[in-house]
Design a protein around this motif. Structure first.
Motif, PDB file in Angstrom:
ATOM      1  N   GLY A 126       0.819  -1.208   0.000  1.00 48.76           N
ATOM      2  CA  GLY A 126       0.000   0.000   0.000  1.00 48.76           C
ATOM      3  C   GLY A 126       0.848   1.250   0.000  1.00 48.76           C
ATOM      4  O   GLY A 126       2.079   1.201  -0.080  1.00 48.76           O
ATOM      5  N   ASP A 127       0.171   2.381   0.079  1.00 53.16           N
ATOM      6  CA  ASP A 127       0.823   3.689   0.103  1.00 53.16           C
ATOM      7  C   ASP A 127       0.971   4.146   1.554  1.00 53.16           C
ATOM      8  O   ASP A 127       0.019   4.057   2.332  1.00 53.16           O
ATOM      9  N   TYR A 128       2.151   4.647   1.885  1.00 52.42           N
ATOM     10  CA  TYR A 128       2.460   5.044   3.257  1.00 52.42           C
ATOM     11  C   TYR A 128       2.986   6.473   3.301  1.00 52.42           C
ATOM     12  O   TYR A 128       3.553   6.986   2.336  1.00 52.42           O
ATOM     13  N   LEU A 129       2.829   7.070   4.468  1.00 52.14           N
ATOM     14  CA  LEU A 129       3.376   8.388   4.760  1.00 52.14           C
ATOM     15  C   LEU A 129       4.005   8.314   6.142  1.00 52.14           C
ATOM     16  O   LEU A 129       3.369   7.874   7.101  1.00 52.14           O
ATOM     17  N   ILE A 130       5.259   8.712   6.228  1.00 53.20           N
ATOM     18  CA  ILE A 130       5.940   8.824   7.515  1.00 53.20           C
ATOM     19  C   ILE A 130       6.139  10.319   7.764  1.00 53.20           C
ATOM     20  O   ILE A 130       6.782  11.004   6.967  1.00 53.20           O
ATOM     21  N   GLU A 131       5.554  10.808   8.849  1.00 53.24           N
ATOM     22  CA  GLU A 131       5.710  12.211   9.213  1.00 53.24           C
ATOM     23  C   GLU A 131       6.562  12.289  10.473  1.00 53.24           C
ATOM     24  O   GLU A 131       6.310  11.561  11.438  1.00 53.24           O
ATOM     25  N   ALA A 132       7.550  13.161  10.445  1.00 53.19           N
ATOM     26  CA  ALA A 132       8.396  13.394  11.617  1.00 53.19           C
ATOM     27  C   ALA A 132       8.298  14.873  11.971  1.00 53.19           C
ATOM     28  O   ALA A 132       8.686  15.732  11.176  1.00 53.19           O
ATOM     29  N   TYR A 133       7.746  15.146  13.129  1.00 55.22           N
ATOM     30  CA  TYR A 133       7.636  16.510  13.644  1.00 55.22           C
ATOM     31  C   TYR A 133       8.768  16.715  14.639  1.00 55.22           C
ATOM     32  O   TYR A 133       8.926  15.939  15.578  1.00 55.22           O
ATOM     33  N   TRP A 134       9.556  17.767  14.439  1.00 52.10           N
ATOM     34  CA  TRP A 134      10.717  18.043  15.281  1.00 52.10           C
ATOM     35  C   TRP A 134      10.459  19.269  16.139  1.00 52.10           C
ATOM     36  O   TRP A 134       9.922  20.268  15.666  1.00 52.10           O
ATOM     37  N   TYR A 135      10.861  19.173  17.414  1.00 53.46           N
ATOM     38  CA  TYR A 135      10.660  20.241  18.388  1.00 53.46           C
ATOM     39  C   TYR A 135      11.976  20.558  19.077  1.00 53.46           C
ATOM     40  O   TYR A 135      12.711  19.657  19.457  1.00 53.46           O
ATOM     41  N   ARG A 136      12.230  21.838  19.238  1.00 52.27           N
ATOM     42  CA  ARG A 136      13.415  22.289  19.974  1.00 52.27           C
ATOM     43  C   ARG A 136      12.927  23.115  21.155  1.00 52.27           C
ATOM     44  O   ARG A 136      12.222  24.100  20.959  1.00 52.27           O
ATOM     45  N   SER A 137      13.282  22.686  22.338  1.00 48.76           N
ATOM     46  CA  SER A 137      12.850  23.352  23.575  1.00 48.76           C
ATOM     47  C   SER A 137      11.332  23.528  23.608  1.00 48.76           C
ATOM     48  O   SER A 137      10.833  24.569  24.025  1.00 48.76           O
ATOM     49  N   GLY A 138      10.602  22.543  23.097  1.00 45.47           N
ATOM     50  CA  GLY A 138       9.145  22.564  23.123  1.00 45.47           C
ATOM     51  C   GLY A 138       8.480  23.299  21.972  1.00 45.47           C
ATOM     52  O   GLY A 138       7.266  23.259  21.834  1.00 45.47           O
ATOM     53  N   SER A 139       9.255  23.989  21.139  1.00 48.49           N
ATOM     54  CA  SER A 139       8.692  24.732  20.005  1.00 48.49           C
ATOM     55  C   SER A 139       8.904  23.955  18.710  1.00 48.49           C
ATOM     56  O   SER A 139      10.004  23.441  18.472  1.00 48.49           O
ATOM     57  N   PRO A 140       7.875  23.879  17.858  1.00 47.42           N
ATOM     58  CA  PRO A 140       8.045  23.152  16.588  1.00 47.42           C
ATOM     59  C   PRO A 140       9.051  23.858  15.692  1.00 47.42           C
ATOM     60  O   PRO A 140       9.033  25.080  15.568  1.00 47.42           O
ATOM     61  N   ILE A 141       9.946  23.064  15.085  1.00 49.97           N
ATOM     62  CA  ILE A 141      10.957  23.662  14.200  1.00 49.97           C
ATOM     63  C   ILE A 141      10.948  23.063  12.795  1.00 49.97           C
ATOM     64  O   ILE A 141      11.430  23.693  11.864  1.00 49.97           O
ATOM     65  N   ALA A 142      10.397  21.834  12.632  1.00 53.56           N
ATOM     66  CA  ALA A 142      10.435  21.228  11.302  1.00 53.56           C
ATOM     67  C   ALA A 142       9.432  20.090  11.213  1.00 53.56           C
ATOM     68  O   ALA A 142       9.061  19.478  12.222  1.00 53.56           O
ATOM     69  N   VAL A 143       9.019  19.818   9.981  1.00 50.60           N
ATOM     70  CA  VAL A 143       8.204  18.648   9.666  1.00 50.60           C
ATOM     71  C   VAL A 143       8.826  18.015   8.436  1.00 50.60           C
ATOM     72  O   VAL A 143       9.082  18.691   7.448  1.00 50.60           O
ATOM     73  N   ALA A 144       9.087  16.714   8.525  1.00 48.49           N
ATOM     74  CA  ALA A 144       9.586  15.966   7.371  1.00 48.49           C
ATOM     75  C   ALA A 144       8.526  14.946   6.996  1.00 48.49           C
ATOM     76  O   ALA A 144       8.036  14.210   7.860  1.00 48.49           O
ATOM     77  N   LYS A 145       8.149  14.902   5.725  1.00 42.98           N
ATOM     78  CA  LYS A 145       7.151  13.954   5.245  1.00 42.98           C
ATOM     79  C   LYS A 145       7.793  13.102   4.150  1.00 42.98           C
ATOM     80  O   LYS A 145       8.332  13.627   3.191  1.00 42.98           O
ATOM     81  N   VAL A 146       7.707  11.783   4.353  1.00 41.55           N
ATOM     82  CA  VAL A 146       8.266  10.855   3.379  1.00 41.55           C
ATOM     83  C   VAL A 146       7.131   9.945   2.903  1.00 41.55           C
ATOM     84  O   VAL A 146       6.517   9.247   3.698  1.00 41.55           O
ATOM     85  N   TYR A 147       6.855   9.998   1.610  1.00 39.07           N
ATOM     86  CA  TYR A 147       5.819   9.177   0.995  1.00 39.07           C
ATOM     87  C   TYR A 147       6.460   7.988   0.312  1.00 39.07           C
ATOM     88  O   TYR A 147       7.535   8.121  -0.288  1.00 39.07           O
ATOM     89  N   GLY A 148       5.803   6.841   0.365  1.00 37.73           N
ATOM     90  CA  GLY A 148       6.330   5.658  -0.302  1.00 37.73           C
ATOM     91  C   GLY A 148       5.227   4.654  -0.569  1.00 37.73           C
ATOM     92  O   GLY A 148       4.148   4.709   0.010  1.00 37.73           O
ATOM     93  N   THR A 149       5.537   3.719  -1.459  1.00 37.59           N
ATOM     94  CA  THR A 149       4.606   2.658  -1.808  1.00 37.59           C
ATOM     95  C   THR A 149       5.304   1.317  -1.671  1.00 37.59           C
ATOM     96  O   THR A 149       6.414   1.136  -2.184  1.00 37.59           O
TER      97      THR A 149
END
Length: 121
Positions: free
Chosen positions: A96-119
């Motif tokens: 199937g189709d997948y999405l891996i999302e990684a939300y990154w936080y520095r000192s409690g504040s959001p700093i980045a989101v990485a999204k990787v799509y794959g099948t």
């Protein structure tokens, strides 16, 4: 992937990892974990789920040490065969189709989101 870190050094970092599968839109599938990244990088055995995803990219990146990070983060040239083996042989995910999302936080504040799509097929 290249992540530019503008405020160095980084030594208080957390990430939230969400695995999603496409079912009429992407829906949460199996994992949604939050990990203190600095503690995890010092002891990867502390979170088996995060360790599985970490081991999927660590060989092809420069995130192979604990905090502090004084450089940009690079993940480069991850072979499709390697990822396919990890997701079909080590953990047997259904096709199937997948999405891996990684939300990154520095000192409690959001700093980045990485999204990787794959099948997986």
């Amino acid at each position: 992937m290249k992540f530019k870190l503008y405020q160095l050094p980084v030594n208080n970092l957390k990430f939230n990892l969400v695995l999603m599968k496409r079912f009429n839109g992407y829906k949460p599938f199996l994992y949604n974990i939050t990990v203190n990244a600095c503690k995890f990088f010092a002891n990867p055995k502390s979170s088996p789920v995060a360790k599985f995803f970490y081991e999927s990219v660590v060989t092809f990146s420069n995130i192979n040490h604990s905090c502090p990070y004084n450089h940009d983060i690079i993940v480069d040239k991850v072979p499709v065969e390697f990822i396919n083996h990890r997701f079909t042989q080590i953990l047997q995910f259904p096709e199937g189709d997948y999405l891996i999302e990684a939300y990154w936080y520095r000192s409690g504040s959001p700093i980045a989101v990485a999204k990787v799509y794959g099948t997986l097929s």
